[in-house]
Design a protein around this motif. Structure first.
Motif, PDB file in Angstrom:
ATOM      1  N   VAL A  73       0.850  -1.162   0.041  1.00  0.00           N
ATOM      2  CA  VAL A  73      -0.025  -0.039  -0.110  1.00  0.00           C
ATOM      3  C   VAL A  73       1.038   1.093   0.137  1.00  0.00           C
ATOM      4  CG1 VAL A  73      -1.789   1.156   1.168  1.00  0.00           C
ATOM      5  CG2 VAL A  73      -1.776  -1.192   1.265  1.00  0.00           C
ATOM      6  N   PRO A  74       0.896   2.111  -0.724  1.00  0.00           N
ATOM      7  CA  PRO A  74       1.693   3.286  -1.125  1.00  0.00           C
ATOM      8  C   PRO A  74       1.788   4.193   0.349  1.00  0.00           C
ATOM      9  CG  PRO A  74       0.552   3.037  -3.080  1.00  0.00           C
ATOM     10  CD  PRO A  74      -0.094   2.075  -2.214  1.00  0.00           C
ATOM     11  N   ASP A  75       2.860   4.542   0.769  1.00  0.00           N
ATOM     12  CA  ASP A  75       2.842   5.527   1.803  1.00  0.00           C
ATOM     13  C   ASP A  75       3.572   6.847   1.071  1.00  0.00           C
ATOM     14  OD1 ASP A  75       2.993   6.778   4.106  1.00  0.00           O
ATOM     15  OD2 ASP A  75       3.413   5.011   5.411  1.00  0.00           O
ATOM     16  N   VAL A  76       3.099   8.116   1.546  1.00  0.00           N
ATOM     17  CA  VAL A  76       3.769   9.101   0.929  1.00  0.00           C
ATOM     18  C   VAL A  76       4.003  10.160   2.160  1.00  0.00           C
ATOM     19  CG1 VAL A  76       2.493   8.660  -1.203  1.00  0.00           C
ATOM     20  CG2 VAL A  76       1.328  10.155   0.565  1.00  0.00           C
ATOM     21  N   MET A  77       4.771  11.165   1.467  1.00  0.00           N
ATOM     22  CA  MET A  77       5.317  12.290   2.469  1.00  0.00           C
ATOM     23  C   MET A  77       5.418  13.337   1.521  1.00  0.00           C
ATOM     24  SD  MET A  77       9.187  11.881   3.716  1.00  0.00           S
ATOM     25  CE  MET A  77       8.989  10.166   4.978  1.00  0.00           C
ATOM     26  N   ARG A  78       5.338  14.440   1.956  1.00  0.00           N
ATOM     27  CA  ARG A  78       5.731  16.009   1.423  1.00  0.00           C
ATOM     28  C   ARG A  78       6.175  16.745   2.365  1.00  0.00           C
ATOM     29  NH1 ARG A  78       4.713  16.432  -3.996  1.00  0.00           N
ATOM     30  NH2 ARG A  78       3.147  15.400  -4.883  1.00  0.00           N
ATOM     31  N   GLY A  79       7.320  17.325   2.288  1.00  0.00           N
ATOM     32  CA  GLY A  79       7.877  18.344   3.267  1.00  0.00           C
ATOM     33  C   GLY A  79       8.927  17.581   4.084  1.00  0.00           C
ATOM     34  N   GLU A  80       8.363  16.468   4.775  1.00  0.00           N
ATOM     35  CA  GLU A  80       9.323  15.781   5.701  1.00  0.00           C
ATOM     36  C   GLU A  80      10.450  15.040   5.101  1.00  0.00           C
ATOM     37  OE1 GLU A  80       4.933  15.085   6.738  1.00  0.00           O
ATOM     38  OE2 GLU A  80       6.275  14.838   4.906  1.00  0.00           O
ATOM     39  N   GLU A  81      10.543  14.914   3.831  1.00  0.00           N
ATOM     40  CA  GLU A  81      11.700  14.519   3.065  1.00  0.00           C
ATOM     41  C   GLU A  81      12.904  15.483   3.214  1.00  0.00           C
ATOM     42  OE1 GLU A  81      10.185  17.274   0.660  1.00  0.00           O
ATOM     43  OE2 GLU A  81       9.016  15.595   1.099  1.00  0.00           O
ATOM     44  N   THR A  82      12.435  16.717   3.091  1.00  0.00           N
ATOM     45  CA  THR A  82      13.438  17.946   3.199  1.00  0.00           C
ATOM     46  C   THR A  82      14.017  17.882   4.662  1.00  0.00           C
ATOM     47  OG1 THR A  82      12.297  19.183   1.585  1.00  0.00           O
ATOM     48  CG2 THR A  82      13.766  20.365   2.908  1.00  0.00           C
ATOM     49  N   GLN A  83      13.117  17.866   5.825  1.00  0.00           N
ATOM     50  CA  GLN A  83      13.411  17.764   7.248  1.00  0.00           C
ATOM     51  C   GLN A  83      14.578  16.501   7.300  1.00  0.00           C
ATOM     52  OE1 GLN A  83       9.265  17.752   8.458  1.00  0.00           O
ATOM     53  NE2 GLN A  83      10.184  19.630   9.913  1.00  0.00           N
ATOM     54  N   ILE A  84      14.402  15.513   6.690  1.00  0.00           N
ATOM     55  CA  ILE A  84      15.128  14.398   6.986  1.00  0.00           C
ATOM     56  C   ILE A  84      16.487  14.589   6.408  1.00  0.00           C
ATOM     57  CG2 ILE A  84      15.452  11.879   6.384  1.00  0.00           C
ATOM     58  CD1 ILE A  84      12.303  11.426   6.451  1.00  0.00           C
ATOM     59  N   LEU A  85      16.487  15.116   5.328  1.00  0.00           N
ATOM     60  CA  LEU A  85      17.828  15.565   4.628  1.00  0.00           C
ATOM     61  C   LEU A  85      18.516  16.578   5.408  1.00  0.00           C
ATOM     62  CD1 LEU A  85      16.893  15.891   0.843  1.00  0.00           C
ATOM     63  CD2 LEU A  85      18.139  13.710   2.051  1.00  0.00           C
ATOM     64  N   GLY A  86      17.813  17.452   6.120  1.00  0.00           N
ATOM     65  CA  GLY A  86      18.407  18.434   6.926  1.00  0.00           C
ATOM     66  C   GLY A  86      18.729  17.936   8.339  1.00  0.00           C
ATOM     67  N   ALA A  87      18.128  16.888   8.861  1.00  0.00           N
ATOM     68  CA  ALA A  87      18.447  16.301  10.127  1.00  0.00           C
ATOM     69  C   ALA A  87      19.681  15.548   9.917  1.00  0.00           C
ATOM     70  CB  ALA A  87      17.144  15.266  10.447  1.00  0.00           C
ATOM     71  N   MET A  88      19.825  14.863   8.768  1.00  0.00           N
ATOM     72  CA  MET A  88      21.182  14.119   8.357  1.00  0.00           C
ATOM     73  C   MET A  88      22.331  15.006   8.344  1.00  0.00           C
ATOM     74  SD  MET A  88      20.307  10.830   5.633  1.00  0.00           S
ATOM     75  CE  MET A  88      19.374  11.737   4.720  1.00  0.00           C
ATOM     76  N   ARG A  89      22.213  16.236   7.727  1.00  0.00           N
ATOM     77  CA  ARG A  89      23.087  17.398   7.654  1.00  0.00           C
ATOM     78  C   ARG A  89      23.691  17.817   9.046  1.00  0.00           C
ATOM     79  NH1 ARG A  89      23.384  22.969   6.742  1.00  0.00           N
ATOM     80  NH2 ARG A  89      25.482  23.431   5.661  1.00  0.00           N
ATOM     81  N   LEU A  90      22.558  18.172   9.995  1.00  0.00           N
ATOM     82  CA  LEU A  90      22.983  18.582  11.234  1.00  0.00           C
ATOM     83  C   LEU A  90      23.360  17.724  12.228  1.00  0.00           C
ATOM     84  CD1 LEU A  90      19.752  20.504  11.723  1.00  0.00           C
ATOM     85  CD2 LEU A  90      21.819  21.634  11.179  1.00  0.00           C
ATOM     86  N   THR A  91      23.248  16.296  12.125  1.00  0.00           N
ATOM     87  CA  THR A  91      23.646  15.444  12.991  1.00  0.00           C
ATOM     88  C   THR A  91      24.902  14.745  12.580  1.00  0.00           C
ATOM     89  OG1 THR A  91      22.297  13.658  12.206  1.00  0.00           O
ATOM     90  CG2 THR A  91      21.358  14.865  13.842  1.00  0.00           C
ATOM     91  N   GLY A  92      25.238  14.697  11.020  1.00  0.00           N
ATOM     92  CA  GLY A  92      26.364  14.228  10.646  1.00  0.00           C
ATOM     93  C   GLY A  92      25.934  12.545  10.391  1.00  0.00           C
ATOM     94  N   LEU A  93      24.524  12.035  10.710  1.00  0.00           N
ATOM     95  CA  LEU A  93      24.259  10.710  10.640  1.00  0.00           C
ATOM     96  C   LEU A  93      23.955  10.435   9.004  1.00  0.00           C
ATOM     97  CD1 LEU A  93      22.124  10.282  13.852  1.00  0.00           C
ATOM     98  CD2 LEU A  93      24.409   9.585  13.296  1.00  0.00           C
ATOM     99  N   ARG A  94      24.192   9.198   8.554  1.00  0.00           N
ATOM    100  CA  ARG A  94      23.870   8.756   7.374  1.00  0.00           C
ATOM    101  C   ARG A  94      23.206   7.428   7.358  1.00  0.00           C
ATOM    102  NH1 ARG A  94      25.977  10.875   2.890  1.00  0.00           N
ATOM    103  NH2 ARG A  94      26.012   8.888   1.774  1.00  0.00           N
ATOM    104  N   ASP A  95      22.920   6.910   8.677  1.00  0.00           N
ATOM    105  CA  ASP A  95      22.393   5.775   8.921  1.00  0.00           C
ATOM    106  C   ASP A  95      21.123   5.941  10.191  1.00  0.00           C
ATOM    107  OD1 ASP A  95      23.468   3.589   6.938  1.00  0.00           O
ATOM    108  OD2 ASP A  95      25.297   4.816   7.751  1.00  0.00           O
ATOM    109  N   GLY A  96      20.222   5.358  10.166  1.00  0.00           N
ATOM    110  CA  GLY A  96      19.292   5.343  11.299  1.00  0.00           C
ATOM    111  C   GLY A  96      18.020   5.480  11.277  1.00  0.00           C
TER     112      GLY A  96
END
Length: 297
Positions: A113-136
Protein backbone atom coordinates in the motif's frame (compact mmCIF):
# COMPACT_ATOMS: atom_id res chain seq x y z
CA UNK A 1 24.68 33.70 -3.96
CA UNK A 2 21.82 33.30 -1.47
CA UNK A 3 18.56 31.53 -2.29
CA UNK A 4 15.05 31.47 -0.85
CA UNK A 5 13.61 28.31 0.71
CA UNK A 6 9.91 27.89 1.49
CA UNK A 7 8.11 25.28 3.56
CA UNK A 8 4.57 25.71 2.24
CA UNK A 9 2.21 23.49 4.18
CA UNK A 10 -1.52 23.05 4.56
CA UNK A 11 -2.03 25.74 7.21
CA UNK A 12 1.20 27.75 7.31
CA UNK A 13 3.84 29.23 5.05
CA UNK A 14 7.41 29.54 6.34
CA UNK A 15 10.40 30.92 4.55
CA UNK A 16 14.12 31.52 4.93
CA UNK A 17 16.81 33.38 3.06
CA UNK A 18 19.81 31.05 2.99
CA UNK A 19 23.40 32.05 2.25
CA UNK A 20 25.68 30.19 -0.14
CA UNK A 21 27.42 28.55 2.85
CA UNK A 22 24.12 27.36 4.38
CA UNK A 23 23.67 30.05 7.03
CA UNK A 24 20.08 31.26 7.57
CA UNK A 25 20.16 35.01 6.98
CA UNK A 26 16.49 35.74 7.63
CA UNK A 27 13.26 33.89 8.47
CA UNK A 28 9.56 34.65 8.39
CA UNK A 29 6.19 32.91 8.56
CA UNK A 30 2.53 33.60 7.82
CA UNK A 31 -0.77 31.70 8.24
CA UNK A 32 -1.05 31.34 4.45
CA UNK A 33 -1.00 27.60 3.91
CA UNK A 34 -2.45 26.13 0.74
CA UNK A 35 -5.91 25.97 2.34
CA UNK A 36 -5.71 29.57 3.59
CA UNK A 37 -5.03 31.68 0.51
CA UNK A 38 -8.17 33.81 1.19
CA UNK A 39 -9.08 34.10 -2.46
CA UNK A 40 -5.59 35.00 -3.67
CA UNK A 41 -3.65 32.94 -6.19
CA UNK A 42 -0.52 30.99 -5.27
CA UNK A 43 1.49 33.41 -7.39
CA UNK A 44 0.07 36.43 -5.54
CA UNK A 45 0.74 34.96 -2.09
CA UNK A 46 4.25 33.97 -3.14
CA UNK A 47 5.15 37.42 -4.48
CA UNK A 48 3.77 39.21 -1.41
CA UNK A 49 5.57 36.86 0.98
CA UNK A 50 8.96 36.92 -0.76
CA UNK A 51 8.86 40.35 -2.38
CA UNK A 52 12.07 41.79 -0.91
CA UNK A 53 13.96 38.48 -1.00
CA UNK A 54 13.14 37.80 -4.65
CA UNK A 55 13.64 41.40 -5.79
CA UNK A 56 17.34 40.81 -6.36
CA UNK A 57 17.97 39.99 -10.06
CA UNK A 58 18.68 36.29 -10.55
CA UNK A 59 17.08 35.22 -7.27
CA UNK A 60 16.00 31.57 -7.04
CA UNK A 61 13.51 29.82 -4.77
CA UNK A 62 13.07 26.18 -3.71
CA UNK A 63 9.65 25.19 -2.32
CA UNK A 64 8.91 22.05 -0.28
CA UNK A 65 5.67 20.85 1.26
CA UNK A 66 2.01 20.64 0.30
CA UNK A 67 2.34 23.39 -2.30
CA UNK A 68 3.66 20.56 -4.48
CA UNK A 69 0.58 18.38 -3.91
CA UNK A 70 -2.38 17.88 -6.24
CA UNK A 71 -4.21 20.63 -4.32
CA UNK A 72 -1.19 22.93 -4.42
CA UNK A 73 0.47 25.33 -6.85
CA UNK A 74 2.17 22.79 -9.12
CA UNK A 75 2.03 19.03 -8.55
CA UNK A 76 5.48 17.53 -8.11
CA UNK A 77 5.43 13.72 -8.62
CA UNK A 78 6.75 11.49 -5.86
CA UNK A 79 10.33 10.25 -5.79
CA UNK A 80 10.41 6.50 -5.06
CA UNK A 81 12.45 5.14 -2.14
CA UNK A 82 15.31 4.54 -1.72
CA UNK A 83 15.94 8.21 -2.29
CA UNK A 84 18.60 10.78 -1.34
CA UNK A 85 19.32 14.44 -1.96
CA UNK A 86 20.70 13.77 -5.44
CA UNK A 87 17.60 11.81 -6.47
CA UNK A 88 15.28 14.54 -5.16
CA UNK A 89 17.32 17.29 -6.81
CA UNK A 90 17.02 15.56 -10.20
CA UNK A 91 13.23 15.41 -9.89
CA UNK A 92 12.39 18.97 -8.80
CA UNK A 93 9.64 20.51 -10.91
CA UNK A 94 9.94 24.05 -12.31
CA UNK A 95 7.12 26.40 -11.29
CA UNK A 96 8.69 29.37 -13.04
CA UNK A 97 11.70 28.03 -14.99
CA UNK A 98 14.96 29.53 -13.82
CA UNK A 99 13.28 31.19 -10.82
CA UNK A 100 11.09 28.85 -8.72
CA UNK A 101 11.39 25.06 -8.28
CA UNK A 102 9.12 22.60 -6.41
CA UNK A 103 10.57 19.72 -4.38
CA UNK A 104 8.95 16.30 -4.96
CA UNK A 105 7.61 14.22 -2.10
CA UNK A 106 8.60 10.61 -1.40
CA UNK A 107 6.66 7.38 -1.93
CA UNK A 108 7.33 3.98 -0.36
CA UNK A 109 5.72 0.95 -2.07
CA UNK A 110 7.29 -1.75 0.10
CA UNK A 111 4.20 -2.70 2.12
CA UNK A 112 1.97 -3.12 -0.94
CA UNK A 113 0.00 0.00 0.00
CA UNK A 114 1.72 3.25 -1.04
CA UNK A 115 2.91 5.52 1.77
CA UNK A 116 3.72 9.15 0.98
CA UNK A 117 5.26 12.27 2.46
CA UNK A 118 5.65 15.90 1.38
CA UNK A 119 7.93 18.28 3.24
CA UNK A 120 9.27 15.69 5.67
CA UNK A 121 11.81 14.51 3.08
CA UNK A 122 13.48 17.92 3.31
CA UNK A 123 13.52 17.75 7.11
CA UNK A 124 15.10 14.30 7.04
CA UNK A 125 17.86 15.48 4.71
CA UNK A 126 18.40 18.44 7.03
CA UNK A 127 18.51 16.21 10.10
CA UNK A 128 21.19 14.10 8.44
CA UNK A 129 23.22 17.22 7.69
CA UNK A 130 22.84 18.64 11.22
CA UNK A 131 23.66 15.38 13.01
CA UNK A 132 26.22 14.03 10.57
CA UNK A 133 24.31 10.71 10.54
CA UNK A 134 23.88 8.77 7.30
CA UNK A 135 22.17 5.76 8.85
CA UNK A 136 19.44 5.33 11.44
CA UNK A 137 15.82 5.92 12.37
CA UNK A 138 14.38 9.41 11.92
CA UNK A 139 10.99 10.21 13.48
CA UNK A 140 8.93 13.28 12.58
CA UNK A 141 5.98 13.74 14.98
CA UNK A 142 3.04 15.77 13.73
CA UNK A 143 -0.53 15.32 12.56
CA UNK A 144 0.67 12.37 10.48
CA UNK A 145 3.84 11.01 12.07
CA UNK A 146 6.63 9.63 9.89
CA UNK A 147 9.07 6.90 10.90
CA UNK A 148 11.82 6.82 8.27
CA UNK A 149 14.76 4.47 7.89
CA UNK A 150 17.95 5.93 6.44
CA UNK A 151 20.94 3.98 5.09
CA UNK A 152 24.01 5.47 3.44
CA UNK A 153 22.39 8.89 3.29
CA UNK A 154 19.22 7.72 1.54
CA UNK A 155 15.68 7.22 2.82
CA UNK A 156 15.14 3.50 2.27
CA UNK A 157 11.55 3.41 3.50
CA UNK A 158 9.05 4.91 5.93
CA UNK A 159 5.68 4.43 7.59
CA UNK A 160 3.05 7.03 8.46
CA UNK A 161 0.89 6.96 11.62
CA UNK A 162 -2.16 9.21 12.01
CA UNK A 163 -1.50 9.63 15.73
CA UNK A 164 -1.85 13.40 15.84
CA UNK A 165 -5.08 13.38 13.88
CA UNK A 166 -6.56 10.61 16.03
CA UNK A 167 -5.66 12.59 19.15
CA UNK A 168 -7.51 15.62 17.76
CA UNK A 169 -10.56 13.54 16.84
CA UNK A 170 -10.77 11.75 20.19
CA UNK A 171 -10.02 14.80 22.33
CA UNK A 172 -12.39 17.13 20.47
CA UNK A 173 -15.20 15.05 18.97
CA UNK A 174 -15.60 11.87 21.03
CA UNK A 175 -17.11 11.15 24.44
CA UNK A 176 -13.57 11.47 25.82
CA UNK A 177 -13.63 15.21 25.13
CA UNK A 178 -15.93 15.59 28.16
CA UNK A 179 -13.39 14.08 30.51
CA UNK A 180 -10.21 15.95 29.62
CA UNK A 181 -8.80 19.46 29.76
CA UNK A 182 -7.52 20.03 26.24
CA UNK A 183 -5.12 22.88 27.09
CA UNK A 184 -3.60 21.20 30.17
CA UNK A 185 0.22 21.09 30.32
CA UNK A 186 2.03 17.77 30.08
CA UNK A 187 1.36 15.53 33.08
CA UNK A 188 4.40 13.25 32.86
CA UNK A 189 3.18 10.49 35.18
CA UNK A 190 -0.18 10.17 33.40
CA UNK A 191 1.51 10.27 30.01
CA UNK A 192 3.95 7.47 30.88
CA UNK A 193 1.12 5.45 32.42
CA UNK A 194 -0.70 5.64 29.08
CA UNK A 195 2.45 4.67 27.16
CA UNK A 196 3.05 1.70 29.44
CA UNK A 197 -0.51 0.39 29.23
CA UNK A 198 -0.54 0.60 25.43
CA UNK A 199 2.79 -1.22 25.15
CA UNK A 200 1.94 -4.13 27.47
CA UNK A 201 2.44 -7.50 25.82
CA UNK A 202 -1.10 -8.49 26.78
CA UNK A 203 -2.60 -5.11 25.88
CA UNK A 204 -6.31 -5.41 24.99
CA UNK A 205 -5.77 -2.81 22.26
CA UNK A 206 -6.28 0.90 21.81
CA UNK A 207 -10.05 0.76 21.30
CA UNK A 208 -10.56 -0.84 24.72
CA UNK A 209 -7.92 1.28 26.48
CA UNK A 210 -9.47 4.48 25.14
CA UNK A 211 -12.83 3.60 26.67
CA UNK A 212 -11.04 2.72 29.89
CA UNK A 213 -9.99 6.35 30.09
CA UNK A 214 -13.67 7.28 30.31
CA UNK A 215 -14.20 4.75 33.11
CA UNK A 216 -11.15 5.96 35.04
CA UNK A 217 -12.58 9.48 35.07
CA UNK A 218 -16.00 8.24 36.25
CA UNK A 219 -14.35 6.67 39.30
CA UNK A 220 -12.24 9.79 39.94
CA UNK A 221 -9.00 7.97 39.15
CA UNK A 222 -8.03 10.33 36.33
CA UNK A 223 -8.38 14.10 36.58
CA UNK A 224 -9.30 16.22 33.53
CA UNK A 225 -5.86 17.88 33.69
CA UNK A 226 -4.09 14.51 33.56
CA UNK A 227 -6.50 12.88 31.11
CA UNK A 228 -5.15 14.71 28.04
CA UNK A 229 -1.64 13.44 28.77
CA UNK A 230 -2.94 9.93 29.44
CA UNK A 231 -4.72 9.86 26.06
CA UNK A 232 -1.60 11.17 24.36
CA UNK A 233 0.40 8.43 26.07
CA UNK A 234 -2.02 5.71 24.93
CA UNK A 235 -1.77 6.83 21.30
CA UNK A 236 1.99 7.28 21.26
CA UNK A 237 2.43 4.00 23.15
CA UNK A 238 0.34 2.23 20.50
CA UNK A 239 2.54 3.83 17.84
CA UNK A 240 5.72 2.64 19.57
CA UNK A 241 4.30 -0.86 19.88
CA UNK A 242 4.34 -1.09 16.07
CA UNK A 243 8.06 -0.23 15.83
CA UNK A 244 11.10 -2.50 15.81
CA UNK A 245 13.06 -0.51 18.40
CA UNK A 246 16.41 -1.53 19.82
CA UNK A 247 17.29 -0.50 23.37
CA UNK A 248 20.32 1.78 23.38
CA UNK A 249 20.11 2.60 19.66
CA UNK A 250 19.43 6.36 19.27
CA UNK A 251 16.52 7.83 17.34
CA UNK A 252 16.49 11.32 15.79
CA UNK A 253 13.33 13.31 16.49
CA UNK A 254 12.47 16.29 14.26
CA UNK A 255 9.61 18.66 15.05
CA UNK A 256 8.13 21.08 17.55
CA UNK A 257 9.49 21.00 21.09
CA UNK A 258 6.07 20.11 22.54
CA UNK A 259 5.83 16.94 20.44
CA UNK A 260 9.46 15.82 20.41
CA UNK A 261 9.54 16.11 24.21
CA UNK A 262 6.71 13.60 24.50
CA UNK A 263 8.26 11.17 22.06
CA UNK A 264 11.61 11.45 23.82
CA UNK A 265 9.90 10.59 27.12
CA UNK A 266 8.11 7.62 25.59
CA UNK A 267 11.27 6.34 23.92
CA UNK A 268 13.30 6.79 27.10
CA UNK A 269 10.77 4.64 28.96
CA UNK A 270 11.75 1.72 26.69
CA UNK A 271 15.48 2.42 26.86
CA UNK A 272 15.82 4.22 23.53
CA UNK A 273 17.74 7.54 23.61
CA UNK A 274 16.69 10.38 21.31
CA UNK A 275 18.32 13.39 19.71
CA UNK A 276 15.92 16.34 19.26
CA UNK A 277 15.94 18.80 16.35
CA UNK A 278 13.63 21.71 15.58
CA UNK A 279 12.46 23.53 12.45
CA UNK A 280 16.03 24.42 11.45
CA UNK A 281 16.21 20.95 9.92
CA UNK A 282 13.96 22.21 7.12
CA UNK A 283 16.43 24.89 6.07
CA UNK A 284 19.39 22.52 6.36
CA UNK A 285 17.51 20.08 4.11
CA UNK A 286 16.65 22.75 1.58
CA UNK A 287 20.33 23.65 1.47
CA UNK A 288 21.26 19.98 0.87
CA UNK A 289 18.87 19.82 -2.11
CA UNK A 290 20.12 23.20 -3.36
CA UNK A 291 23.72 22.02 -3.22
CA UNK A 292 22.80 18.83 -5.07
CA UNK A 293 21.06 20.91 -7.75
CA UNK A 294 24.11 23.12 -8.12
CA UNK A 295 26.43 20.13 -8.36
CA UNK A 296 24.27 18.58 -11.07
CA UNK A 297 24.44 21.82 -13.06
Amino acid sequence: MSFVALDWGTTALRGALIAEDGRVLDERSAPRGILHLDGASFDEVFEAFTQDWMAVPGSRCLIAGMAGSRQGWVEAPYCACPCGADDIARQVVPVQPGRIDMVPGLVDHQSGVPDVMRGEETQILGAMRLTGLRDGLFVLPGTHNKWARVADGRVTGFRTFMTGEFYALLSQHSILSRTLQADAPLHEAAFLDGVGRARQADSPGLLHLAFGMRALSLFDRLSPAAAASYLSGLLIGEELRAQALEAGTPVVLVGSAALTERYALALDSVGVPAQLLDAQATWAGAYAIWRARQAAG
